[in-house]
Design a protein around this motif. Structure first.
Motif, PDB file in Angstrom:
ATOM      1  N   VAL A  59      16.729 -15.012 -31.515  1.00 49.28           N
ATOM      2  CA  VAL A  59      16.147 -14.197 -30.257  1.00 49.28           C
ATOM      3  C   VAL A  59      15.057 -15.217 -29.573  1.00 49.28           C
ATOM      4  CG1 VAL A  59      14.753 -12.515 -29.825  1.00 49.28           C
ATOM      5  CG2 VAL A  59      16.491 -12.238 -31.332  1.00 49.28           C
ATOM      6  N   TYR A  60      14.282 -15.637 -30.328  1.00 54.62           N
ATOM      7  CA  TYR A  60      13.323 -16.606 -29.720  1.00 54.62           C
ATOM      8  C   TYR A  60      13.511 -17.753 -28.944  1.00 54.62           C
ATOM      9  CZ  TYR A  60       9.625 -13.732 -32.052  1.00 54.62           C
ATOM     10  OH  TYR A  60       8.824 -12.792 -32.495  1.00 54.62           O
ATOM     11  N   PRO A  61      14.620 -18.641 -29.814  1.00 58.46           N
ATOM     12  CA  PRO A  61      15.119 -19.708 -29.026  1.00 58.46           C
ATOM     13  C   PRO A  61      15.835 -19.445 -27.521  1.00 58.46           C
ATOM     14  CG  PRO A  61      15.626 -20.052 -31.433  1.00 58.46           C
ATOM     15  CD  PRO A  61      14.915 -18.633 -30.996  1.00 58.46           C
ATOM     16  N   ILE A  62      16.579 -18.197 -27.706  1.00 58.37           N
ATOM     17  CA  ILE A  62      17.452 -17.850 -26.420  1.00 58.37           C
ATOM     18  C   ILE A  62      16.154 -17.305 -25.643  1.00 58.37           C
ATOM     19  CG2 ILE A  62      18.596 -15.962 -25.455  1.00 58.37           C
ATOM     20  CD1 ILE A  62      20.177 -15.727 -27.972  1.00 58.37           C
ATOM     21  N   MET A  63      15.043 -16.749 -25.785  1.00 57.70           N
ATOM     22  CA  MET A  63      14.032 -16.361 -24.831  1.00 57.70           C
ATOM     23  C   MET A  63      13.565 -17.573 -24.188  1.00 57.70           C
ATOM     24  SD  MET A  63      12.525 -13.061 -26.698  1.00 57.70           S
ATOM     25  CE  MET A  63      11.324 -12.804 -25.285  1.00 57.70           C
ATOM     26  N   ARG A  64      13.274 -18.752 -25.111  1.00 55.69           N
ATOM     27  CA  ARG A  64      12.770 -19.929 -24.659  1.00 55.69           C
ATOM     28  C   ARG A  64      13.620 -20.654 -23.656  1.00 55.69           C
ATOM     29  NH1 ARG A  64      10.052 -20.232 -29.782  1.00 55.69           N
ATOM     30  NH2 ARG A  64      11.891 -21.298 -30.799  1.00 55.69           N
ATOM     31  N   ARG A  65      14.927 -20.418 -24.215  1.00 57.71           N
ATOM     32  CA  ARG A  65      15.887 -21.266 -22.935  1.00 57.71           C
ATOM     33  C   ARG A  65      15.841 -20.519 -21.783  1.00 57.71           C
ATOM     34  NH1 ARG A  65      19.399 -24.917 -24.939  1.00 57.71           N
ATOM     35  NH2 ARG A  65      19.155 -25.374 -27.362  1.00 57.71           N
ATOM     36  N   LEU A  66      15.715 -19.296 -21.664  1.00 63.25           N
ATOM     37  CA  LEU A  66      15.881 -18.582 -20.607  1.00 63.25           C
ATOM     38  C   LEU A  66      14.308 -18.325 -19.813  1.00 63.25           C
ATOM     39  CD1 LEU A  66      17.996 -15.368 -21.681  1.00 63.25           C
ATOM     40  CD2 LEU A  66      18.704 -17.420 -20.179  1.00 63.25           C
ATOM     41  N   ARG A  67      13.264 -19.156 -20.453  1.00 66.04           N
ATOM     42  CA  ARG A  67      12.036 -19.136 -20.037  1.00 66.04           C
ATOM     43  C   ARG A  67      11.281 -17.670 -19.843  1.00 66.04           C
ATOM     44  NH1 ARG A  67      13.921 -23.648 -20.479  1.00 66.04           N
ATOM     45  NH2 ARG A  67      13.684 -25.566 -18.906  1.00 66.04           N
ATOM     46  N   ILE A  68      11.754 -16.934 -20.851  1.00 66.07           N
ATOM     47  CA  ILE A  68      11.122 -15.576 -21.022  1.00 66.07           C
ATOM     48  C   ILE A  68      10.204 -15.611 -21.973  1.00 66.07           C
ATOM     49  CG2 ILE A  68      11.756 -13.337 -21.803  1.00 66.07           C
ATOM     50  CD1 ILE A  68      14.471 -13.642 -21.025  1.00 66.07           C
ATOM     51  N   PRO A  69       8.660 -15.552 -21.356  1.00 66.55           N
ATOM     52  CA  PRO A  69       7.523 -15.886 -22.571  1.00 66.55           C
ATOM     53  C   PRO A  69       7.423 -14.457 -23.422  1.00 66.55           C
ATOM     54  CG  PRO A  69       6.820 -15.213 -20.201  1.00 66.55           C
ATOM     55  CD  PRO A  69       8.326 -15.236 -20.155  1.00 66.55           C
TER      56      PRO A  69
END
Length: 580
Positions: free
Chosen positions: A393-403
């Motif tokens: 979850v967290y890596p995907i959010m970082r790739r999508l630039r979702i803080p």
């Protein structure tokens, strides 16, 4: 100059309560060297916005600290998870395994007091560490205290001691000593594990696949506390063993297992000391902090304790034992402490899983499952979801630039905790709607072969309540530990950590006040009230503090931005062979 030499050169020599520095210019140069990024070029602002941020792997010393915490939590949960039955049920076994026979309210009251005491004593641990011994020596000292308390608990829980009336007195003495020990450890072990990580500034790097990334210390600290919390919950799986030992052998056997495990953790701590990054005690930091806070209150001005403010405004306090920089650090610590104000509500909810949830499970059809075994679904949910969040979850959010900043995570934790309470209220309603005792579980109609049975609701129905509590911890509790470390000034890590833990004591005090409502059928409405309170607290917390999300990187960078300070070893830890 090596890191070890740099640390040694800035260590203070205490003279009459004040720190004397041998060579100001050399010390400042060393501080600046320690504040530098260990390796890699620093990114510019454009690169910070456009390049993916990643976390680093943990150093070996951090894993050693995590193992020590795992052993301590194995002991704490394996032991305290038995307290509700130990206190509640009589020694004759008519209501299941028991010892003291003080009933539901008595058990909830004493269990809640133990929780309160365990989270009040971290203040003492922080003072001892930050002013006198340092984190490492303080943890060793309080481990010895903890062992003494465990030994008393084991000795007074053996059958002959219980039959001769030593149970209650021994239990009270034991929990007082154990609470002192665990409090002294808890305020220091969380900052100690983060101290093992040396990087303070972002750095550019290239992955094996050729992608340019930014190594982000804030993300690494987040990872450290996720792993740290995972180890806590692996340790708490001791409740898979101790309830069966309680049922088939006796409470003393479960307590003895906890004593042996804690002794192993203490050995790891002592024999692994050469691997740890340690920081020296900082002198009268905490007492000075309280004095400065008092001056702030008197002057109604956050800058009131500054020597420069006193001089400019005709203040009478001209010989203050601190400088302006110390007050700036204290103000920064207050930002973290301000965020913790909502946490007592969360801890009231969290505390239910080891007290009233255990009693609730005992009111259901157990099908051979001990009622205090159900607590394991809390750490199991954490152990399952932490790797999923950290690797997916967290890596995907970082790739999508979702803080997904700490304030947002904490707010979500409060909301998920409210779901746990709402579900617990529904389960309680199902219990009251089922026979044979309906709203009076444990009545004479439920007695089979001399033992009271629960109402006709399967004990497994309770599982989601524990899972909701576990998921809420990942967001609220882990983020709280992270926030307490990253926002605390270098000289006040243990102090701010103790303030965070103190909110748990306030939560336990509120839970203690709710003890009169811990009876059937009123407890269902108590669960419902806590669900509403936790949900509202999460929403209000977000509304009040969400603006701090935008200041996250700026606040995290403060340690590295101000190396020019007279506070020793404040910018970055380095491995030392000193037996601290």
């Amino acid at each position: 100059m090596s890191s070890d030499q740099a640390v040694e050169s800035v260590r203070p020599q205490q003279q009459d309560g004040n720190f004397a520095m041998d060579n100001k210019a050399e010390i400042e140069a060393n501080e600046k060297a320690l504040a530098m990024t260990p390796d890699g070029e620093e990114p510019n602002e454009e690169e910070k916005r456009t390049i993916r941020h990643v976390a680093e792997n943990l150093p070996v010393s951090a894993w050693l600290v995590a193992i020590v915490e795992l052993c301590e939590r194995f002991t704490y949960y394996g032991m305290s998870g038995l307290f509700q039955n130990y206190i509640n049920n009589p020694l004759d076994g008519s209501s299941g395994p028991g010892a003291l026979g003080m009933g539901h309210q008595g058990a909830t009251g004493l269990t809640t007091f133990f929780q309160f005491w365990c989270y009040l004593t971290p203040i003492l641990g922080a003072i001892v560490a930050d002013q006198y011994l340092g984190k490492y020596k303080t943890i060793v000292l309080f481990c010895i205290v903890y062992l003494v308390g465990l030994l008393i608990l084991v000795c007074t829980s053996i059958p002959v001691a219980l039959q001769n009336g030593a149970g209650l007195g021994g239990f009270i003495v034991a929990i007082l000593i154990i609470g002192l020990g665990t409090g002294g450890i808890k305020s220091n072990v969380a900052p100690l594990i983060a101290d093992q990580y040396k990087r303070k500034k972002m750095a550019l790097s290239t992955t094996k696949k050729g992608e340019r990334v930014i190594i982000d210390p804030a993300l690494t600290i987040q990872r450290i506390y996720m792993i740290f919390y995972g180890c806590i919950n692996v340790g708490s799986l001791s409740l898979l063993a101790t309830p069966y030992m309680e049922k088939y052998i006796g409470f003393w056997s479960g307590y003895l297992l906890c004593l042996c495990m804690f002794a192993c953790g203490t050995m790891v701590l002592i024999f692994g000391r050469k691997f740890y990054v340690v920081r020296p005690p900082q002198g009268s930091i905490i007492t000075d902090a309280f004095k400065a806070l008092w001056i702030m209150v008197l002057h109604r001005n956050m800058d009131g304790p500054k020597p420069s403010w006193q001089a400019a405004n005709g203040g009478r306090r001209t010989n203050l034992p601190w400088d302006d920089h110390f007050i700036d650090e204290l103000k920064r610590a207050l930002v973290a402490c301000r965020v913790f104000c909502f946490y007592p509500i969360y801890w009231v909810v969290y505390g239910q899983f080891s007290s009233n949830f255990v009693t609730q499970a005992g009111q259901m059809d157990g099908h051979g499952i001990p009622n205090d075994l159900m607590q394991n679904f809390d750490p199991i949910s954490i152990i399952v979801f932490i790797p999923f969040l950290e690797t997916v979850v967290y890596p995907i959010m970082r790739r999508l630039r979702i803080p997904f900043r700490p304030i947002t995570r904490i707010s979500l934790g409060f909301v998920v905790a409210s779901l746990a309470m709402m579900y617990a209220a529904i389960v309680q309603h199902l219990i009251y709607a089922a026979g044979p005792c309906y709203e009076h579980p444990g009545c004479d109609a439920s007695v089979v072969n001399g033992q009271s049975q629960g109402n006709n609701v399967h004990i497994a129905v309770q599982t989601p309540a524990y899972m909701f509590i576990g998921i809420s911890e990942i967001f609220a509790s882990v983020s709280g530990l992270e926030y307490a470390y990253t926002k605390a000034p270098p000289t006040m890590k243990s102090f701010v950590q103790s303030m965070y833990l103190l909110t748990n004591a306030f939560g336990a005090a509120i839970a203690e006040a709710l003890t009169p409502a811990a009876y059937d059928p009123a407890i269902m409405w108590m669960f419902a009230g806590l669900a509403i309170a936790s949900f509202l607290a999460g929403i209000i917390f977000w509304l009040v503090y969400h603006h701090l999300n935008s200041q996250e990187d700026e606040m995290n960078a403060l340690d590295a931005e101000d190396p020019d300070t007279s506070v020793p070893d404040s910018s970055a830890p380095a491995q030392s062979s000193e037996k601290n």
